[in-house]
Motif scaffolding. Structure first.
Motif, short mmCIF file in Angstrom:
data_model
loop_
_atom_site.label_atom_id
_atom_site.label_comp_id
_atom_site.label_asym_id
_atom_site.label_seq_id
_atom_site.Cartn_x
_atom_site.Cartn_y
_atom_site.Cartn_z
N GLN A 154 -1.73 16.25 4.92
CA GLN A 154 -2.69 16.23 3.58
C GLN A 154 -2.02 15.43 2.41
N LEU A 155 -0.53 15.59 2.29
CA LEU A 155 0.30 14.81 1.38
C LEU A 155 0.19 13.51 1.84
N ARG A 156 0.40 12.88 3.03
CA ARG A 156 0.61 11.80 3.54
C ARG A 156 -0.87 10.97 3.16
N HIS A 157 -2.15 11.89 3.47
CA HIS A 157 -3.05 11.11 3.05
C HIS A 157 -3.44 10.80 1.49
N ALA A 158 -3.05 11.87 0.76
CA ALA A 158 -2.98 11.75 -0.73
C ALA A 158 -2.11 10.65 -1.23
N PHE A 159 -0.88 10.26 -0.82
CA PHE A 159 -0.08 9.38 -0.95
C PHE A 159 -0.74 7.88 -0.63
N GLU A 160 -1.30 7.77 0.55
CA GLU A 160 -2.10 6.59 0.81
C GLU A 160 -3.28 6.36 -0.05
N LEU A 161 -3.95 7.14 -0.36
CA LEU A 161 -4.96 6.85 -1.34
C LEU A 161 -4.45 6.39 -2.60
N ALA A 162 -3.40 7.07 -3.21
CA ALA A 162 -2.96 6.77 -4.47
C ALA A 162 -2.11 5.37 -4.31
N LEU A 163 -1.69 5.01 -3.39
CA LEU A 163 -1.16 3.66 -3.26
C LEU A 163 -2.01 2.53 -3.15
N ARG A 164 -3.04 3.04 -2.29
CA ARG A 164 -4.07 1.73 -2.22
C ARG A 164 -4.81 1.57 -3.67
N HIS A 165 -5.03 2.69 -4.39
CA HIS A 165 -5.46 2.35 -5.69
C HIS A 165 -4.34 1.60 -6.49
N VAL A 166 -3.24 1.72 -6.34
CA VAL A 166 -2.19 1.02 -7.33
C VAL A 166 -2.07 -0.45 -6.67
N GLU A 167 -2.44 -0.48 -5.48
CA GLU A 167 -2.41 -1.89 -4.77
C GLU A 167 -3.59 -2.56 -5.30
N ALA A 168 -4.80 -1.90 -5.37
CA ALA A 168 -6.15 -2.54 -5.80
C ALA A 168 -5.96 -3.16 -7.19
N SER A 169 -5.35 -2.51 -8.06
CA SER A 169 -5.27 -2.91 -9.43
C SER A 169 -3.92 -3.66 -9.89
N ALA A 170 -2.87 -3.56 -9.12
CA ALA A 170 -1.61 -4.11 -9.57
C ALA A 170 -1.33 -5.14 -8.59
N GLY A 171 -1.85 -5.29 -7.46
CA GLY A 171 -1.36 -6.04 -6.34
C GLY A 171 -0.23 -5.74 -5.42
N GLY A 172 0.30 -6.67 -4.65
CA GLY A 172 1.47 -6.31 -3.76
C GLY A 172 2.64 -5.85 -4.24
N ALA A 173 2.97 -6.00 -5.54
CA ALA A 173 4.22 -5.58 -6.07
C ALA A 173 4.02 -5.15 -7.44
N VAL A 174 4.99 -4.05 -7.98
CA VAL A 174 4.98 -3.56 -8.94
C VAL A 174 6.25 -3.87 -9.78
N ALA A 175 6.28 -4.61 -10.99
CA ALA A 175 7.21 -4.88 -11.76
C ALA A 175 7.63 -3.68 -12.93
N LEU A 176 8.86 -3.05 -12.45
CA LEU A 176 9.16 -1.64 -13.17
C LEU A 176 9.96 -2.26 -14.75
N GLU A 177 9.43 -1.89 -15.84
CA GLU A 177 10.14 -2.43 -16.88
C GLU A 177 11.28 -1.91 -17.33
N HIS A 178 11.76 -0.55 -16.89
CA HIS A 178 12.79 0.02 -17.17
C HIS A 178 13.58 0.59 -15.80
N ASP A 179 14.85 0.50 -15.97
CA ASP A 179 15.74 0.73 -14.87
C ASP A 179 16.31 1.94 -14.91
N TYR A 180 17.03 2.45 -16.02
CA TYR A 180 17.56 3.67 -16.20
C TYR A 180 16.51 4.72 -16.94
N PHE A 181 16.78 6.04 -16.35
CA PHE A 181 15.95 7.09 -16.66
C PHE A 181 16.75 8.46 -16.73
N TRP A 182 16.25 9.50 -17.92
CA TRP A 182 16.85 10.51 -17.77
C TRP A 182 16.68 11.29 -16.76
N SER A 183 17.64 12.13 -16.07
CA SER A 183 17.31 13.15 -14.88
C SER A 183 17.76 14.51 -15.10
#
Length: 100
Positions: A12-41
Motif C-alpha cells: 500500500q505504501l508503494r502504491h501511495a508513493f506511485e500515485l503521489a509521484l505520478r501527480h507531481v510528474e503530471a504537474s512538474a514534468g520529469g524533474a523538480v528543481a529544489l530551491e534550497h539545499d540545506y535544512f534543519w534536521s
C-alpha cells in the motif's frame, strides 16, 4: 501513540508513493528543481520524544541525500534501510515545493 505499533503494509505504501509521484510528474514534468539545499534536521534520538523540545538541531543537505540515492542506483547491491531516511529528505522537499 499508545498500544499497538502502526502497521504499514509496504504494498500500500508503494502504491501511495506511485500515485503521489505520478501527480507531481503530471504537474512538474520529469524533474523538480529544489530551491534550497540545506535544512534543519532533528536528531534521531529526539525526533519522536514529543514531551521534550529538541535541544539541538543538526543541518542536513539535500544534495548530499541525493548523492547517497544516486550511489544506491549505481550499485543496488549496497542497499540499506537507512537510505529511506535520505529518500524522505528528498521527498519532503519535493512535496513542500510542489504542493498545490
Amino acid at each position: 501513540m499508545d498500544g499497538e505499533p502502526l502497521q504499514i503494509p509496504l504494498g500500500q505504501l508503494r502504491h501511495a508513493f506511485e500515485l503521489a509521484l505520478r501527480h507531481v510528474e503530471a504537474s512538474a514534468g520529469g524533474a523538480v528543481a529544489l530551491e534550497h539545499d540545506y535544512f534543519w534536521s532533528v536528531p534521531a534520538d529526539a525526533l519522536h520524544d514529543v514531551t521534550t523540545e529538541p535541544g539541538t538541531l543538526t543541518i542536513g543537505q539535500l544534495s548530499e541525500s541525493w548523492q547517497h540515492l544516486q550511489d544506491l542506483t549505481a550499485d543496488p547491491d549496497r542497499a540499506v534501510a537507512h537510505q529511506l531516511v535520505w529518500l524522505a529528505d528528498i521527498l519532503r522537499a519535493i512535496g513542500r515545493q510542489t504542493a498545490c
